[in-house]
Design an enzyme around this catalytic site. Structure first.
Site, PDB file in Angstrom:
ATOM      1  N   ASP A  45      -1.156   1.930  -3.127  1.00 26.52           N
ATOM      2  CA  ASP A  45      -1.217   2.614  -2.052  1.00 26.52           C
ATOM      3  C   ASP A  45      -2.457   1.856  -1.129  1.00 26.52           C
ATOM      4  O   ASP A  45      -1.792   1.771   0.109  1.00 26.52           O
ATOM      5  CB  ASP A  45      -1.974   4.029  -2.423  1.00 26.52           C
ATOM      6  CG  ASP A  45      -2.252   4.946  -1.175  1.00 26.52           C
ATOM      7  OD1 ASP A  45      -1.126   4.999  -0.490  1.00 26.52           O
ATOM      8  OD2 ASP A  45      -3.104   5.583  -0.848  1.00 26.52           O
ATOM      9  N   GLY A  87       6.666  -0.075   3.030  1.00 29.43           N
ATOM     10  CA  GLY A  87       7.504   0.697   3.341  1.00 29.43           C
ATOM     11  C   GLY A  87       6.883   2.012   3.678  1.00 29.43           C
ATOM     12  O   GLY A  87       5.677   2.310   3.785  1.00 29.43           O
ATOM     13  N   ARG A  88       7.835   3.103   4.133  1.00 29.16           N
ATOM     14  CA  ARG A  88       7.187   4.242   4.814  1.00 29.16           C
ATOM     15  C   ARG A  88       6.577   4.981   3.641  1.00 29.16           C
ATOM     16  O   ARG A  88       6.953   4.930   2.499  1.00 29.16           O
ATOM     17  CB  ARG A  88       8.040   4.956   5.768  1.00 29.16           C
ATOM     18  CG  ARG A  88       9.309   5.551   4.744  1.00 29.16           C
ATOM     19  CD  ARG A  88      10.224   6.576   5.593  1.00 29.16           C
ATOM     20  NE  ARG A  88      11.521   6.867   4.674  1.00 29.16           N
ATOM     21  CZ  ARG A  88      11.309   7.955   3.820  1.00 29.16           C
ATOM     22  NH1 ARG A  88      10.224   8.462   3.504  1.00 29.16           N
ATOM     23  NH2 ARG A  88      12.391   8.306   3.023  1.00 29.16           N
ATOM     24  N   SER A  89       5.704   5.835   4.076  1.00 31.93           N
ATOM     25  CA  SER A  89       4.967   6.852   2.939  1.00 31.93           C
ATOM     26  C   SER A  89       5.993   7.715   2.662  1.00 31.93           C
ATOM     27  O   SER A  89       6.744   8.351   3.069  1.00 31.93           O
ATOM     28  CB  SER A  89       4.052   7.780   3.617  1.00 31.93           C
ATOM     29  OG  SER A  89       3.462   8.428   2.890  1.00 31.93           O
ATOM     30  N   GLY A  90       6.034   7.701   1.199  1.00 28.60           N
ATOM     31  CA  GLY A  90       7.077   8.538   0.432  1.00 28.60           C
ATOM     32  C   GLY A  90       8.280   7.911  -0.015  1.00 28.60           C
ATOM     33  O   GLY A  90       9.154   8.705  -0.513  1.00 28.60           O
ATOM     34  N   ILE A  91       8.479   6.596   0.499  1.00 34.71           N
ATOM     35  CA  ILE A  91       9.886   6.241   0.277  1.00 34.71           C
ATOM     36  C   ILE A  91       9.942   5.707  -1.539  1.00 34.71           C
ATOM     37  O   ILE A  91      11.081   5.573  -1.896  1.00 34.71           O
ATOM     38  CB  ILE A  91      10.011   4.679   1.116  1.00 34.71           C
ATOM     39  CG1 ILE A  91      11.578   4.469   1.029  1.00 34.71           C
ATOM     40  CG2 ILE A  91       9.249   3.652   0.433  1.00 34.71           C
ATOM     41  CD1 ILE A  91      11.893   3.452   2.191  1.00 34.71           C
ATOM     42  N   GLY A  92       8.850   5.423  -2.177  1.00 36.97           N
ATOM     43  CA  GLY A  92       9.181   5.342  -3.597  1.00 36.97           C
ATOM     44  C   GLY A  92       8.309   4.037  -3.950  1.00 36.97           C
ATOM     45  O   GLY A  92       8.754   3.561  -5.240  1.00 36.97           O
ATOM     46  N   LYS A  93       7.502   3.398  -3.200  1.00 36.01           N
ATOM     47  CA  LYS A  93       6.767   2.257  -3.755  1.00 36.01           C
ATOM     48  C   LYS A  93       6.224   2.580  -5.059  1.00 36.01           C
ATOM     49  O   LYS A  93       6.253   1.731  -5.950  1.00 36.01           O
ATOM     50  CB  LYS A  93       5.781   1.755  -2.637  1.00 36.01           C
ATOM     51  CG  LYS A  93       6.362   1.792  -1.253  1.00 36.01           C
ATOM     52  CD  LYS A  93       5.541   1.018  -0.274  1.00 36.01           C
ATOM     53  CE  LYS A  93       4.337   2.360   0.142  1.00 36.01           C
ATOM     54  NZ  LYS A  93       4.959   3.171   0.875  1.00 36.01           N
ATOM     55  N   SER A  94       5.291   3.542  -5.111  1.00 33.37           N
ATOM     56  CA  SER A  94       4.690   3.898  -6.455  1.00 33.37           C
ATOM     57  C   SER A  94       5.468   4.033  -7.529  1.00 33.37           C
ATOM     58  O   SER A  94       5.453   3.504  -8.513  1.00 33.37           O
ATOM     59  CB  SER A  94       3.723   4.970  -6.205  1.00 33.37           C
ATOM     60  OG  SER A  94       2.562   4.618  -5.425  1.00 33.37           O
ATOM     61  N   HIS A 154      -1.216  -0.970   3.595  1.00 37.25           N
ATOM     62  CA  HIS A 154      -0.352   0.183   3.019  1.00 37.25           C
ATOM     63  C   HIS A 154       0.463  -0.339   2.140  1.00 37.25           C
ATOM     64  O   HIS A 154       1.693  -0.712   2.613  1.00 37.25           O
ATOM     65  CB  HIS A 154      -0.512   1.322   3.892  1.00 37.25           C
ATOM     66  CG  HIS A 154       0.396   2.574   2.910  1.00 37.25           C
ATOM     67  ND1 HIS A 154      -0.111   3.325   2.419  1.00 37.25           N
ATOM     68  CD2 HIS A 154       1.675   3.027   3.220  1.00 37.25           C
ATOM     69  CE1 HIS A 154       0.633   4.137   1.665  1.00 37.25           C
ATOM     70  NE2 HIS A 154       2.046   4.070   2.464  1.00 37.25           N
ATOM     71  N   ARG A 162      23.488 -10.495   2.494  1.00 37.90           N
ATOM     72  CA  ARG A 162      24.459 -10.573   1.368  1.00 37.90           C
ATOM     73  C   ARG A 162      24.680 -11.828   0.765  1.00 37.90           C
ATOM     74  O   ARG A 162      25.248 -11.788  -0.400  1.00 37.90           O
ATOM     75  CB  ARG A 162      25.894  -9.909   1.803  1.00 37.90           C
ATOM     76  CG  ARG A 162      25.876  -8.493   2.461  1.00 37.90           C
ATOM     77  CD  ARG A 162      27.149  -7.878   2.710  1.00 37.90           C
ATOM     78  NE  ARG A 162      27.879  -7.715   1.569  1.00 37.90           N
ATOM     79  CZ  ARG A 162      29.325  -7.328   1.565  1.00 37.90           C
ATOM     80  NH1 ARG A 162      29.690  -6.985   2.574  1.00 37.90           N
ATOM     81  NH2 ARG A 162      30.001  -7.203   0.452  1.00 37.90           N
ATOM     82  N   GLU A 202      -0.779   7.587  -7.457  1.00 41.29           N
ATOM     83  CA  GLU A 202      -0.468   8.887  -7.270  1.00 41.29           C
ATOM     84  C   GLU A 202       1.112   8.932  -7.278  1.00 41.29           C
ATOM     85  O   GLU A 202       1.818   8.147  -6.332  1.00 41.29           O
ATOM     86  CB  GLU A 202      -0.929   9.071  -5.768  1.00 41.29           C
ATOM     87  CG  GLU A 202      -0.400  10.459  -5.163  1.00 41.29           C
ATOM     88  CD  GLU A 202      -0.332  10.606  -3.556  1.00 41.29           C
ATOM     89  OE1 GLU A 202      -0.085  11.678  -3.187  1.00 41.29           O
ATOM     90  OE2 GLU A 202      -1.001   9.944  -2.980  1.00 41.29           O
TER      91      GLU A 202
END
Length: 298
Positions: free
Chosen positions: A157, A133-140, A118, A223, A182
């Site tokens: 996705d 990353g988690r769903s909805g974090i902004g990958k797309s 995913h 860093r 999406e």
């Protein structure tokens, strides 16, 4: 045509020349066997009884099918034993070397280890970046911004990953997706229709994993770049970059820099290591001067 329904146990393919000549201690069954001009000529040089004995030795091992290259005629004894053992004989007009050259990549791909991840995969300056990353974090959204800046989308996705050889990971999208994304608040968009054919590609090697995560003030993030992180996909080790998200951070520029840094490291230039070595060298020089002055009593 007998035995065409058999399943292939693996991608190994070789010549059974040694076993036909009578040497069997190192012979392994279960492979695809190829009879080239050398093997067919050798069988033709034997008398009928000797040819059948040689072929019976071969058929004592279990194997799925037999190929005869260069359009040669298979010996009658071979066809009889094929029918008895329910093994298919496939003849091709292709020369033996060319047959191996064509078949091996196909078999390697057919038997390659596969998994589904995913995430989103993009081609940034020729470097394959896999965003997780988690769903909805902004990958797309991050990949969409990169596409708008001239980079290319591979998959969004759902990323289908297969391993080629020992250390090559190839990612591609689902066939039904066809470079659609999406975007929350907008819906499904067609990247190829919006940005053109230059904005997409069918597949790409995965070279860096970019993990997007929520900012945590209690966590210590890298860093300096000296402690490089890695992750494993299908038993292949891949460099990983962890990017914490907080308001105002330009994620797309950071991802571009991650791709360019990977290119520099691949060419032999490690900025973090070079800076650290230069700093240590400077400190050693200063210490040497200080020790010299401390011992100078004149």
């Amino acid at each position: 045509a007998a035995g065409l329904g058999r399943a292939l146990p693996g991608s190994e393919m070789s010549s059974p020349g040694l076993v036909l000549a009578g040497y069997t201690p190192r012979f392994t069954g279960g492979r695809l066997y190829v009879l080239g001009e050398t093997e067919i000529t050798y069988l033709a040089s034997l008398d009928g009884a000797g040819r059948r004995r040689a072929l019976e030795t071969l058929f004592a091992y279990q194997f799925p099918c037999l190929f005869v290259t260069k359009g040669q005629q298979a010996p009658a004894e071979l066809l009889e034993l094929d029918a008895e053992h329910d093994v298919a004989v496939i003849r091709t007009a292709v020369k033996t070397a060319e047959f191996y050259h064509r078949m091996r990549p196909y078999l390697e791909d057919a038997f390659a280890a596969r998994t589904v991840i995913h995430g989103s995969l993009a081609d940034i300056y020729g470097v394959g970046l896999l965003f997780v990353g988690r769903s909805g974090i902004g990958k797309s959204e991050c990949v969409l911004d990169l596409v708008e800046r001239g980079h290319r989308l591979v998959a969004d996705d759902v990323v289908h990953v297969r391993r080629l050889g020992h250390d090559v990971l190839i990612g591609r999208g689902h066939d039904a997706a066809q470079h659609h994304m999406e975007i929350r608040g907008i819906g499904i968009i067609d990247i190829r229709a919006l940005f053109g054919i230059r904005a997409v590609r069918q597949q790409k090697r995965i070279e860096v994993v970019v993990q997007l995560e929520d900012w945590d003030s209690a966590q210590a993030y890298d860093r300096t770049g000296l402690d490089a992180e890695e992750t494993t996909i299908l038993d292949v080790t891949v460099p990983k970059v962890v990017v914490p998200l907080n308001p105002g951070k330009n994620i797309t520029v950071i991802c571009e820099v991650a791709a360019m840094r990977h290119l520099l490291r691949f060419s032999g230039l490690d900025s973090a290591k070079d800076f650290n070595d230069r700093l240590i060298h400077q400190m050693q020089q200063q210490r040497a001067i200080r020790e010299y002055l401390e011992e100078d009593y004149e």
